[in-house]
Write an enzyme that holds these catalytic residues in place. Structure first.
Site, short mmCIF file in Angstrom:
data_model
loop_
_atom_site.label_atom_id
_atom_site.label_comp_id
_atom_site.label_asym_id
_atom_site.label_seq_id
_atom_site.Cartn_x
_atom_site.Cartn_y
_atom_site.Cartn_z
N ARG A 70 0.84 -1.20 0.00
CA ARG A 70 0.00 0.00 0.00
C ARG A 70 0.87 1.24 0.00
O ARG A 70 2.04 1.20 0.37
CB ARG A 70 -0.92 -0.01 1.22
CG ARG A 70 -2.09 -0.99 1.04
CD ARG A 70 -2.89 -1.15 2.31
NE ARG A 70 -3.50 0.09 2.73
CZ ARG A 70 -3.67 0.45 4.00
NH1 ARG A 70 -3.27 -0.33 4.97
NH2 ARG A 70 -4.25 1.59 4.29
N LYS A 80 3.51 -6.00 12.39
CA LYS A 80 2.75 -6.34 11.18
C LYS A 80 3.11 -7.72 10.65
O LYS A 80 4.27 -8.02 10.38
CB LYS A 80 3.00 -5.27 10.11
CG LYS A 80 2.17 -5.51 8.86
CD LYS A 80 1.94 -4.24 8.09
CE LYS A 80 1.38 -4.54 6.71
NZ LYS A 80 0.96 -3.35 6.00
N ARG A 110 -3.47 5.15 15.39
CA ARG A 110 -2.41 4.82 16.37
C ARG A 110 -3.04 4.61 17.74
O ARG A 110 -4.05 5.24 18.06
CB ARG A 110 -1.41 5.97 16.51
CG ARG A 110 -0.69 6.35 15.24
CD ARG A 110 0.58 5.52 15.05
NE ARG A 110 1.33 5.99 13.90
CZ ARG A 110 1.04 5.73 12.63
NH1 ARG A 110 0.00 4.98 12.35
NH2 ARG A 110 1.77 6.19 11.65
C1 BTN Z 1 0.43 -3.68 2.45
O1 BTN Z 1 1.25 -2.82 2.13
O2 BTN Z 1 0.08 -3.82 3.63
C2 BTN Z 1 -0.19 -4.58 1.41
C3 BTN Z 1 0.74 -5.65 0.97
C4 BTN Z 1 0.16 -6.61 -0.05
C5 BTN Z 1 1.18 -7.58 -0.59
C6 BTN Z 1 0.58 -8.62 -1.47
S1 BTN Z 1 1.68 -9.95 -1.82
C7 BTN Z 1 0.59 -10.59 -3.01
C8 BTN Z 1 -0.02 -9.40 -3.74
N1 BTN Z 1 0.79 -9.02 -4.87
C9 BTN Z 1 1.35 -7.83 -4.71
O3 BTN Z 1 2.12 -7.28 -5.53
N2 BTN Z 1 0.99 -7.30 -3.52
C10 BTN Z 1 0.07 -8.17 -2.83
#
Ligand code: BTN
Length: 319
Positions: free
Chosen positions: A118, A183, A317
């Site tokens: 994200r 996380k 938070r």
């Molecule tokens: C975040 O930043 O919290 C979201 C992360 C999401 C990662 C997953 S891994 C499978 C899918 N493919 C990607 O390129 N991203 C998501």
């Protein structure tokens, strides 16, 4: 499967027996030269696998790896599964193929060369280290129908993790999954289509299972992984349960909306009933976290009453 990956997988299988194994023995067991062994090991390291290499002893995996059982996964699903050793991003793959997909189809990979997180972040995706998966869903009534979807996905993921015996796991609004306050997993939803008619949605999920040390240095926030547990859940079973749970929850969400998830959300919300602050640019609001509304906004109780807050720029938070 590509022959080069077959070889690398065979090397990983040998190294997964534990202990050091010499280049000579690896070469003999695989029927290839020692030079080829060392080339494959160097390439595995480029894919994020930590391998100890000690003169006179040989090679050893620094962190255990678990690979998906492709046959079992495909046999267990009522949907199509696209499985790769290496891909740019499972989300990107599904977004590129939306016209050929049906709701519930998934893409799973062992390594992503440009895993997306994200807010434009990179999702660290070492080979075999974690679970990287995306699921396709089509909403017939446009993007508005998908409002609050990320909270539903977070509920599905926590349900599966808890069913698999992972205790201490919950969500920080809207969809960051935490284990012991760090996380563990993330959800990235990407969509294209119309505001009020067909809308293609790709739900990307990354779950940290066993983080290689060198990769962990690339992450700029506290993280956890499932290797902290006494028993590591099986990655293939987790993927099967996740696909099935998502299909059940998305069907319900599509027919009844977010209201049916309000109680489930409170059961997974790590901050329910707790004092929190919401950061919105330079603005900070403090209050007691008291669930979500039917649009997926977080509800905050202050001296002025209960107010709903929603938007991608808000960070939550603990106070
Ligand atoms: C975040 O930043 O919290 C979201 C992360 C999401 C990662 C997953 S891994 C499978 C899918 N493919 C990607 O390129 N991203 C998501």
């Amino acid at each position: 499967m590509h022959d080069q990956w077959q070889r690398k997988r065979a090397i990983i299988a040998e190294l997964s027996r534990g202990g050091f194994i010499s280049g000579e023995v690896l070469a003999a067991n695989l029927g290839i030269s020692r030079a080829a062994v060392s080339k494959h090991i160097a390439s595995l390291e480029e894919f994020g696998v930590d391998v100890f290499s000690v003169k006179g002893k040989g090679y050893k995996l620094a962190t255990p790896l678990s690979l998906i059982d492709e046959k079992r996964l495909k046999k267990s699903l009522n949907a199509r599964c696209f499985y790769f050793d290496d891909i740019v991003s499972t989300n990107a793959f599904l977004l590129d193929h939306v016209n050929d997909l049906a709701s519930g189809d998934i893409c799973v990979a062992e390594h992503q060369s440009a895993g997306r997180g994200r807010r434009g972040r990179t999702w660290v995706s070492p080979y075999g280290g974690h679970l990287y998966a995306s699921l396709y869903w089509q909403f017939s009534q446009g993007m508005a129908q998908a409002m609050g979807l990320s909270l539903v996905v977070a509920c599905s993921l926590v349900t599966v993790l808890r069913n698999m015996g992972v205790a201490g796991v919950g969500v920080k609004w809207p969809n960051d999954i935490y284990l012991n306050h760090k996380k563990l997993a993330g959800v990235l939803i990407e969509m294209n289509g119309q505001a009020d008619s067909l809308c293609n949605v790709v739900i990307g999920i990354g779950v940290n299972m066993s983080m290689p040390e060198q990769q962990s240095e690339k992450i700029d926030q506290p993280w956890s992984d499932l290797s902290e547990l006494t028993e590591m859940p099986d990655k293939t079973s987790m993927m099967i349960q996740l696909q099935q749970q998502l299909v059940i929850d998305l069907e319900q969400f599509e027919s009844d909306g977010l209201k049916v998830f309000k109680q489930r959300w409170r059961d997974v919300d790590l901050f329910d009933g707790q004092p929190i602050k919401l950061l919105m640019g330079d603005n900070v609001v403090e209050g007691i976290c008291c669930g979500i509304d039917e649009q997926g906004a977080v509800l905050l109780e202050t001296a002025q009453g209960v107010k709903a807050y929603v938007g991608g720029e808000i960070s939550l938070r603990a106070q």
